[in-house]
Design a protein around this motif. Structure first.
Motif, mmCIF file in Angstrom:
data_model
loop_
_atom_site.group_PDB
_atom_site.id
_atom_site.type_symbol
_atom_site.label_atom_id
_atom_site.label_comp_id
_atom_site.label_asym_id
_atom_site.label_seq_id
_atom_site.Cartn_x
_atom_site.Cartn_y
_atom_site.Cartn_z
ATOM 1 N N ASN A 1 47.498 47.863 0.459
ATOM 2 C CA ASN A 1 47.415 49.015 -0.358
ATOM 3 C C ASN A 1 48.379 49.606 -1.065
ATOM 4 O O ASN A 1 47.970 49.666 -3.181
ATOM 5 C CB ASN A 1 47.016 51.197 0.202
ATOM 6 N N SER A 2 49.558 48.651 -0.987
ATOM 7 C CA SER A 2 50.176 49.147 -2.144
ATOM 8 C C SER A 2 50.739 47.696 -2.718
ATOM 9 O O SER A 2 50.903 47.531 -4.103
ATOM 10 C CB SER A 2 51.817 48.807 -1.122
ATOM 11 N N THR B 1 44.044 48.463 -4.495
ATOM 12 C CA THR B 1 43.947 49.240 -3.689
ATOM 13 C C THR B 1 42.650 49.298 -2.956
ATOM 14 O O THR B 1 41.828 48.518 -3.137
ATOM 15 C CB THR B 1 42.736 50.503 -4.976
ATOM 16 N N LYS C 1 40.545 51.148 0.511
ATOM 17 C CA LYS C 1 40.587 52.586 1.339
ATOM 18 C C LYS C 1 39.941 52.065 2.880
ATOM 19 O O LYS C 1 39.118 51.509 3.322
ATOM 20 C CB LYS C 1 38.911 53.184 1.221
#
Ligand SMILES: Nc1ncnc2c1ncn2[C@@H]1O[C@H](COP(=O)(O)O)[C@@H](O)[C@H]1O
Ligand SMILES: Nc1ncnc2c1ncn2[C@@H]1O[C@H](COP(=O)(O)O)[C@@H](O)[C@H]1O
Ligand SMILES: Nc1ncnc2c1ncn2[C@@H]1O[C@H](COP(=O)(O)O)[C@@H](O)[C@H]1O
Ligand SMILES: Nc1ncnc2c1ncn2[C@@H]1O[C@H](COP(=O)(O)O)[C@@H](O)[C@H]1O
Ligand SMILES: [Mg+2]
Ligand SMILES: [Mg+2]
Ligand SMILES: [Mg+2]
Ligand SMILES: [Mg+2]
Ligand SMILES: [Mg+2]
Ligand SMILES: [Mg+2]
Ligand SMILES: [Mg+2]
Ligand SMILES: [Mg+2]
Lengths: 207, 207, 207, 207, 207, 207, 207, 207
Positions: H48-49, H52, H54
């Motif tokens: 996620n870093s 993006t 979920k």
């Protein structure tokens, strides 16, 4: 044709009629030498009344056509006991049919290690060894330790109780502490001989 | 007291406190020599701060009191590899604690059969042999074939994959084609030594 | 000859002709007393028409020559139920043939513990005990707990369902919580008796 | 020395100290090239502080001395997925150390058969193929069917649930319907490469 | 009636009399088309003397009444070998009886991948595929990788040794690395066809 | 509420928060006495900071509300060894919470049969017996043979090697040669006590 | 005599002669009502020519003497399919012989849950339920969930393929998510009925 | 792209870096919606870093890009207990990502059959059902019996003892006595949803 030598039919679960049909179709395509494994006597006789077939009793093999005259190299086939001989003969007849010099070394199980050691010469001069044993399957490890060539191990369903129809020997052989040992299915003499023949026929590296 | 020699505590799953308690109760009943198996170092140290205890690292055994001075007969303990040594030491320390002359013959696995044969003398002069091996467990059969005395086989959980934590060796040993071989649980060095000691201590028939 | 007493042929998977051949070759080498295990009645009769043979029906054993006159020590053979008797008789006839005083203690299974306890005397005076049981195989543990001598456990394939042809009894016996118990293959009465005979014949330590 | 090339140490269950000791003893006997399998990074670093060692991370192999400069023939090492790569690298580094030209063919599993077929050339020109796969292990059969050379199958413990730590792949490979396939233990990349090297180094029959 | 098409009787373990009784009771409730699986020839003939029944030999299926005239969609039934055909025919006759266009693709096992690839068209145009194989069961993965439709895999008990009566194929198929594959019981051709028919008959989403 | 006595939560795999939530919802429905099994100490303490809970350490059980004051009949809970005590305490606390007079008879394994026989009185006066043992699980058969009441056997995962995490004891108990014995899952002390409580609470036939 | 009602002989593996002998010895000790399980028709007829015996065909049970006139309480015996009926009849005839009102509820398997629910009344009024099923054995859980009384589950060897002769049903039943369920050996209708009878005959707590 | 909807990465055994690499390569080829299964939280955060993503906690799934807005048909996902929910969520999130209307029906196990029956409507209106259960796996049979649509069964590794990590549920489901049930690997929520989506998306026969 496999290895340019002969065609193979796996006879188990095929009727005599089906085997005759397949053989005739091979013949039409110019392939006259046929090896039929897992063939019982009764079916062999039925086939023989249509197509001349030589039956190898202990091996449960039928051969249409002829064995190759030229045999090369050296495959040693060793068994632990006398009950392993049908599997060994499946391997031996296959090996001969595929054109390999084949030496039988039967009943040299590890419970009498000196009988095995008496054959050290044969073991050291083999190009490939097929080690066949049921019950505890220790033969593969001992031969693997002695020999410098590839060893193909065949577990057999010989034994009772915790032999579990060859499972004990299979696991034993897969865990062989000797290097250079690989394993085929329980009672699969044909498969061992087929791969052994491939190895025995290897061309040298500079060919 | 078992065999009039020492009392045994199975340390696995017992706390240091519980073991101290049991030991003190043994002491009250006049039993001062205690063998504690499956004892890890940490627990051993805790116990040692209360009751003097000698710890055998590789064997995972603690001994309260002392080893017997008199040792009789001859038990040979053989292993296939070096990874089997913890189980072998469990057997060896137990054997010594029960008053048996104990000879270690480690790393004589069947993949190098000549290393084993170099020890034929020890094998032929043993009163009982404990054969310890993981992986394919073939050692028991080879020794069983060489020796004329009872052989107790111990499968070990050494190995990976199709060794299935000792199952391959266990089945292999149960199917030994050599006569005179019996088997104990996987990794059960203590149990093998206990029965071996019983056999080694057998009185002659005319006593 | 093993133990200077008699030669052994494992009859399973050998023809009457093969057994006759092996026996004649033993005879030539001066060995007249031969024990043939796993021999069915039909084969026994065929052999008997060539070589005099005494057939033990329940044991599935044939004996050429004679039982030894001198029998020593004491081996107790106990079974859990009546269905275990064929395995027990394989052990008992082997035991007698190998020169051991042999006491049968049949149908003393643990579901009726008092029948077993009524024989405490025999159990306490045995030099070796063979404990034979199928289904849950608990007999080995109970006898192992009572006796001070080595106990050889034989799981049998008696039972159905989750007995899995002797697997339940085998695992049960390998996990015996009593000390001094070792195990042979499922239904291997011969193997148990062979090792028991070795133990029963042990010379005393000062001989 | 095995195959006149290098000595092998099985690192699992040995301490860094033990491995250093064994290596030094090899060195004394004139053997400078040593392959250490199943060696984790931490131990490798400890050893390296005493004896120069090159560590192959993915393969979990350490090499003391040097790789052979001359490599011959052709061994193809194929895997079904990316998770099989550690086992494949154990095979590949072993293969190179034993002096074989080694071609990696990773992630060519049968669920995307065209990726595999795109490499038909490499498969047809190999002298030996090592087929490595977990889960359903189908790769060995498909390659065995395509190739004319010996195939050594290595089941891996990759997968979950009914993969049962490699059992599914092992059984699958043992039952391969292709001829010329044999099998080694689960995750045994070393063993496969060792036998493959023997086969690749076979001298021609007229040598 | 299931799927408004026909009623099913599982014939194994039912007598001819019982099957006649059930069929007559179905008839009374207005259901005339009945599929009877696992029906051997002898029982079929007995039933036929009371109620007209068409017997499908290879499939071991009897049909009372008639096959539906209208068949829809497309179910492809593929087998690895010829020994799998009885299971395939159980699936095929069931499929036809349940009103599906059914295409047989027999003996396209993965050891000869090009025979399978020659049928890529049929595979790509199927609405559902039933992949039937014994031994190593690799067919399901290869077809699953090629096709975009649901694949139902049927392991068969074909094979020997480590095939363990279908266990090897079952585990192999459950671990299929291809998406879109699910599995039914060993030899359960009926069950596969029943679910395949459900899928093939799915109404479109806007109906 | 089951048996009008208390509600049960199976704590394994539930967070403290989830257990608090379920308990509060039970409380809302008027059920205040709650038994939580398979609860580790840490979670118990978290719950206790919200809802008063009494924690039974060895049993891994937490109880919200109170134990019933009235206890009826007699359930005897016997174990083979001390390592079985956690399972036995799961049974014992459950039994008490369900309103049964509960007698603990721990460490009465069959290897020391006289310790068990010393408790014949308790065994003969029980209305139900729960027999808990690992390793060879023989306790169930011996108690089943002695007692005239129903015996519920609980195999435990205690042991090593061929105990296979309770499989040996499970198979052993399923094959019990004593009548009146049934079996629950490995380590399922709760389940045994639940059924034992049902039996102990049986109304007489004339009520 | 067990339960003061009748004596039991396990007929499997006993000859007609042996059974006659045991029965006569029971008769001498005043026990005239004898239940013989696992008795095939042929043996039953032989016995009947010596001692009057009533044979229950489906149950494979023979009864010497008479069924008790008084039957008490209520045992419900449910099966999943029709193939489970022989096991159910072994249970039912045993149950009647031991003096229990016995209600048969056959072919109420969970694939047609409404057939089972239609019998909710019988289930709720039983004192004990015996749930008999092969294949997936789900019946025990569903009945266990519905009923408030003890449920004894009997897995049967009905099924094929991955049913593994009752293993699937056995494991399923041991893992029942319903409380109050215990399990007996595969196909052990007798054992279930014996324990069910014990429970059904329980005196009330104030007697 | 599979089903024109999204690409799938099996996260187990891949590093965050590897997953980022694969995802970026997918992005380059125009595929922005990626489903990553078997992804733990820590790795998800690392990814996620960079990209993006979920993260679905219970499902152990990460999604790059977005869920499809249009969802069609109806897939019902049922579980036996609350411990099965992680597997169910793997199925549910996959199902939604592949564009299916997805209904969760959790904790409707067969021990409380009325909770399940209360949802008969949902079951009867589903186009496909995924039945997820551990322990005895009976849910698949009961739902299979109720529903007229295809049922895909997922055994879970939930349970202890004789659940053998999902084996009991797996065997149970393979032997389902209901028609229309097929099975995927233990804990394979993704695989079930993938095939369910294929079925749910089937075009009608006249399209
Ligand atoms: N019932 C038996 N079970 C296992 N091994 C046996 C049995 N009977 C004989 N043997 C062994 O088989 C050997 C003889 O085997 P063979 O040379 O094939 O006749 C004997 O020396 C024994 O070690
Ligand atoms: N070959 C088969 N294998 C498994 N299940 C079958 C088979 N044939 C029929 N069935 C199932 O058995 C049911 C009929 O069982 P029965 O009521 O015993 O005749 C059918 O509705 C099917 O669900
Ligand atoms: N230790 C245990 N082993 C097996 N089942 C249990 C155990 N403890 C509780 N249960 C069962 O689990 C149910 C509660 O499950 P749950 O709804 O998940 O809390 C209880 O009603 C019991 O039937
Ligand atoms: N069908 C059966 N399955 C299991 N055990 C049985 C069966 N029938 C009888 N028994 C048991 O066998 C005992 C009689 O065994 P036996 O003394 O060998 O005749 C009975 O007391 C029962 O405990
Ligand atoms: Mg070698
Ligand atoms: Mg010997
Ligand atoms: Mg003792
Ligand atoms: Mg090939
Ligand atoms: Mg696909
Ligand atoms: Mg009793
Ligand atoms: Mg209930
Ligand atoms: Mg349905």
């Amino acid at each position: 044709s496999r290895q340019g030598v002969s065609e193979v039919i796996y006879g188990a679960g095929k009727t005599a009629e089906q085997i005759i049909g397949i053989s005739q179709s091979f013949a039409k395509h110019g392939q006259k030498d046929i090896l039929i494994t897992r063939l019982d006597k009764e079916k062999a006789e039925k086939i023989n009344s249509e197509i001349t077939l030589k039956y190898y009793d202990t091996a449960n093999i039928g051969i249409i056509g002829s064995m190759p005259e030229k045999r090369v190299g050296k495959i040693v086939i060793a068994t632990g006991g006398t009950s392993d001989i049908p599997v060994a003969e499946e391997a031996a007849v296959t090996s001969e049919m595929l054109g390999n010099n084949t030496m039988r070394l039967y009943d040299v199980g590890v419970a009498g290690i000196h009988r095995l050691l008496a054959h050290t010469d044969e073991i050291m001069t083999a190009r490939v060894i097929i080690a066949i044993a049921g019950m505890e399957g220790a033969l593969a490890s001992v031969i693997g330790g002695l020999a410098d060539c590839p060893v193909i191990a065949v577990p057999t369903s010989v034994g009772y109780g915790a032999a579990f129809n060859g499972l004990a020997a299979l696991l034993s052989m897969l865990n062989s502490c000797a290097s250079g040992v690989s394993v085929v299915n329980i009672d699969n003499g044909f498969g061992a001989a087929y791969q052994a023949s491939m190895i025995n026929h290897m061309g040298g590296l500079n060919e």
